[in-house]
Scaffold this motif. Sequence first.
Motif, short mmCIF file in Angstrom:
data_model
loop_
_atom_site.label_atom_id
_atom_site.label_comp_id
_atom_site.label_asym_id
_atom_site.label_seq_id
_atom_site.Cartn_x
_atom_site.Cartn_y
_atom_site.Cartn_z
N LEU A 21 3.45 13.04 -3.37
CA LEU A 21 3.99 11.76 -3.06
C LEU A 21 2.52 10.99 -3.20
O LEU A 21 2.57 9.57 -3.16
CB LEU A 21 4.04 11.57 -1.48
N TYR A 22 1.26 11.51 -3.23
CA TYR A 22 -0.19 10.71 -3.40
C TYR A 22 -0.26 9.96 -4.43
O TYR A 22 -0.73 8.77 -4.34
CB TYR A 22 -1.28 11.63 -3.38
N GLU A 23 0.43 10.09 -5.53
CA GLU A 23 0.49 9.37 -6.72
C GLU A 23 0.95 8.03 -6.71
O GLU A 23 0.41 6.86 -7.04
CB GLU A 23 1.32 10.08 -7.95
N ASP A 24 2.18 7.78 -5.83
CA ASP A 24 2.53 6.46 -5.62
C ASP A 24 2.46 5.94 -4.43
O ASP A 24 2.95 4.88 -3.77
CB ASP A 24 4.26 6.46 -5.74
N PHE A 25 1.47 6.51 -3.63
CA PHE A 25 1.12 6.19 -2.15
C PHE A 25 1.07 4.78 -1.90
O PHE A 25 1.29 4.01 -1.20
CB PHE A 25 0.22 7.18 -1.40
N HIS A 26 -0.20 4.38 -2.87
CA HIS A 26 -0.57 2.76 -2.74
C HIS A 26 0.48 1.95 -3.08
O HIS A 26 0.71 0.94 -2.11
CB HIS A 26 -1.90 2.71 -3.94
N ALA A 27 1.22 1.92 -4.16
CA ALA A 27 2.46 1.13 -4.22
C ALA A 27 3.36 1.08 -2.94
O ALA A 27 3.88 0.15 -2.63
CB ALA A 27 3.11 1.51 -5.64
#
Length: 86
Positions: free
Chosen positions: A62-68
Amino acid sequence: MSRPRWASIRAGLEEFWAGPYRRTFARARREEDDLFRMVVLAEALGVPDPAAYYTAELIPALYEDFHAWHRRMGMDRSPLEHVACC
């Protein structure tokens, strides 16, 4: 009829039926993903989670899309101390 012709007809019918709902499907998929992300990150966010043992191994995915995700949820900064994406 030949195979490419049937494939073309099938693609046209699929676009006819699903085309108008593409935005609705995308929004539903995004809401589902947001709920899933919330369930997986619940323990890190301070919400007791009885399934934390099983969801802990999903966190790296899940880290890849965490910012969005945290921007979409209305959080200016990352709610997790160990994840500094901003």
